[in-house]
Design a protein around this motif. Structure first.
Motif, PDB file in Angstrom:
ATOM      1  N   GLN A 128       0.795  -1.235   0.000  1.00 30.04           N
ATOM      2  CA  GLN A 128       0.000   0.000   0.000  1.00 30.04           C
ATOM      3  C   GLN A 128       0.826   1.284   0.000  1.00 30.04           C
ATOM      4  N   PRO A 129       1.920   1.370   0.782  1.00 30.52           N
ATOM      5  CA  PRO A 129       2.735   2.609   0.738  1.00 30.52           C
ATOM      6  C   PRO A 129       3.268   2.897  -0.663  1.00 30.52           C
ATOM      7  N   LEU A 130       3.690   1.859  -1.387  1.00 27.48           N
ATOM      8  CA  LEU A 130       4.202   2.044  -2.744  1.00 27.48           C
ATOM      9  C   LEU A 130       3.081   2.456  -3.688  1.00 27.48           C
ATOM     10  N   GLN A 153       0.434   4.169  -2.907  1.00 26.38           N
ATOM     11  CA  GLN A 153       0.130   5.587  -2.636  1.00 26.38           C
ATOM     12  C   GLN A 153       1.169   6.510  -3.288  1.00 26.38           C
ATOM     13  N   THR A 154       2.427   6.069  -3.272  1.00 28.75           N
ATOM     14  CA  THR A 154       3.485   6.847  -3.933  1.00 28.75           C
ATOM     15  C   THR A 154       3.246   6.913  -5.432  1.00 28.75           C
ATOM     16  N   PHE A 155       2.860   5.782  -6.020  1.00 26.09           N
ATOM     17  CA  PHE A 155       2.572   5.726  -7.457  1.00 26.09           C
ATOM     18  C   PHE A 155       1.379   6.610  -7.820  1.00 26.09           C
ATOM     19  N   GLU A 156       0.386   6.675  -6.928  1.00 27.25           N
ATOM     20  CA  GLU A 156      -0.778   7.547  -7.164  1.00 27.25           C
ATOM     21  C   GLU A 156      -0.331   9.003  -7.292  1.00 27.25           C
ATOM     22  N   ARG A 157       0.568   9.416  -6.403  1.00 31.48           N
ATOM     23  CA  ARG A 157       1.072  10.790  -6.434  1.00 31.48           C
ATOM     24  C   ARG A 157       1.906  11.030  -7.692  1.00 31.48           C
ATOM     25  N   LEU A 158       2.754  10.044  -8.045  1.00 29.40           N
ATOM     26  CA  LEU A 158       3.567  10.162  -9.259  1.00 29.40           C
ATOM     27  C   LEU A 158       2.694  10.268 -10.500  1.00 29.40           C
TER      28      LEU A 158
END
Length: 423
Positions: free
Chosen positions: A168-170, A172-177
């Motif tokens: 999940q943390p990754l 969420q990072t991909f969502e921002r990217l």
């Protein structure tokens, strides 16, 4: 002032100015090609990351890996059926209108086609399909190889999904990217009129409208066939799920105009992916179908290839038998799938087809050099519309199409739409 802020209007003005510049100032216009190339390069810069993030986030949000395989299988089956229809339609129309009859080879300015002929003879299609799997993922991104990026993205998405909550943390990072790259795309789109102007001016300036006259019948036949394919075949496909083709085309009109100006379907690929999500297709379906369709669902290219083959046969007085025409269809069902992954693809794939048939002179490709650029717009537009329709169809078939979002985006009253639509 409000009209000038409209991207569609600005691109239309740019295309018009490009045509006028190319016609009246051809020497200057041929030097404007870098403007179109600059815009396409800016788009290519973000295509691979956007495809990667869209697919990975789509698969991770889908969660069910069996569903991923099902969607991919349906997409490939759809591609094969529809492109086969495109081949048959192109073959039938070319035989009915016979655009090659009466064309004098000496009346058309030819060119050097040896490079295409040699590459066509040497094409190893088994090697092409092996090339689908990247030996180096970083290289696939660096070279912008969409099909290889697609394969790596699917595997990455599967791997991330198998991590469960730990991933999940990754995610969420991909969502921002993903939001960052689409913001970059919005900035790049400001230059769309400049790219359309440069691309159109170069085309008219280099090839000139006079080159169209000897092969006007072929151009008219190809354009007519693609229009019939879009408004009959693709329209019927969307009507099955009560989706309006006209409404969809109006929604992506800016992207179609950009493709018209640049002669490249790549120039609108990320924007179309974003708009299909906005229209109601799920991210997972968009991420799988659009990139795969870029190589396996080239309806416009397929129509052009079969019609060009029959055209050259008619020019050289080669009376193709039914068996030979069926052979051409069979060959193009394979070779047309690689058209997007080969530099100078149209002529190379056509050369490989003529070489395989062995009854039509490969040198006849010289006849098409002058008008190929003008038919490139029709091919690219048909390709991108075909992939848009494919995505909407698969999304509906999978129950991954948000009808309320579709109605809201296209300005329909939700209550009226829900009354008329049967779930």
């Amino acid at each position: 002032m409000k009209l000038l802020n409209n991207l569609t209007f600005r691109v239309l003005i740019a295309i018009t100015l490009g045509i006028l510049t190319g016609y009246f100032f051809p020497d200057t216009a041929t030097k404007l090609k870098p403007l179109g190339d600059l815009f396409i390069n800016l788009i290519k810069m973000v295509i691979a990351p956007i495809i990667f993030l869209t697919i990975v986030l789509g698969i991770s949000n889908m969660g069910d890996l069996k569903k991923v395989g099902r969607v991919g299988g349906k997409a490939l089956l759809y591609f094969e059926v529809v492109t086969t229809f495109a081949l048959i339609i192109g073959l039938v129309v070319a035989n009915l209108i016979r655009p090659g009859e009466g064309v004098q080879t000496g009346a058309v300015q030819g060119g050097d086609v040896s490079q295409y002929a040699e590459k066509g003879k040497g094409m190893d299609w088994a090697e092409f399909f092996l090339h689908i799997v990247p030996s180096n993922a970083v290289k696939a991104f660096a070279e912008g190889d969409i099909l290889q990026v697609l394969v790596f993205s699917i595997l990455f998405g599967v791997g991330l999904t198998r991590m469960g909550d730990k991933g999940q943390p990754l995610i969420q990072t991909f969502e921002r990217l993903s939001r960052v790259f689409f913001n970059i795309l919005n900035v790049v789109m400001v230059l769309a009129p400049l790219g359309a102007f440069g691309g159109m001016a170069f085309t008219i300036g280099k090839y000139g409208l006079a080159t169209l006259l000897p092969l006007a019948k072929l151009m008219g036949t190809v354009y007519t066939t693609m229009i019939l394919f879009i408004f009959v075949v693709l329209n019927l496909i969307l009507r099955y799920y009560r989706v309006s083709l006209w409404a969809v085309l109006k929604f992506i009109k800016e992207e179609l105009l950009i493709v018209l100006g640049t002669s490249s379907s790549e120039s609108a690929l990320p924007q179309v992916m974003d708009k299909l999500e906005t229209l109601g297709c799920s991210r997972s379906v968009v991420g799988l179908v659009i990139p795969a369709g870029y190589s396996f669902n080239l309806d416009g290219t397929t129509i052009y290839l079969v019609m060009a083959t029959v055209f050259l046969a008619q020019v050289f007085g080669v009376d193709l038998t039914l068996g030979q025409e069926l052979t051409i269809i069979g060959i193009l069902m394979v070779t047309s799938k690689g058209a997007a992954g080969v530099t100078g693809s149209g002529f190379i794939v056509l050369a490989s087809t003529l070489t395989a048939v062995q009854v039509i002179p490969v040198e006849g490709l010289a006849l098409l050099l002058g008008v190929d650029r003008f038919m490139s717009e029709a091919r690219s537009i048909t390709n991108i519309i075909g992939n848009t329709v494919a995505t909407i169809f698969i999304a509906n078939n999978e129950g991954e199409f948000d009808r309320r979002k579709y109605n809201r985006v296209l300005g329909k009253e939700e209550e009226e739409a829900l009354t008329n639509y049967k779930y």
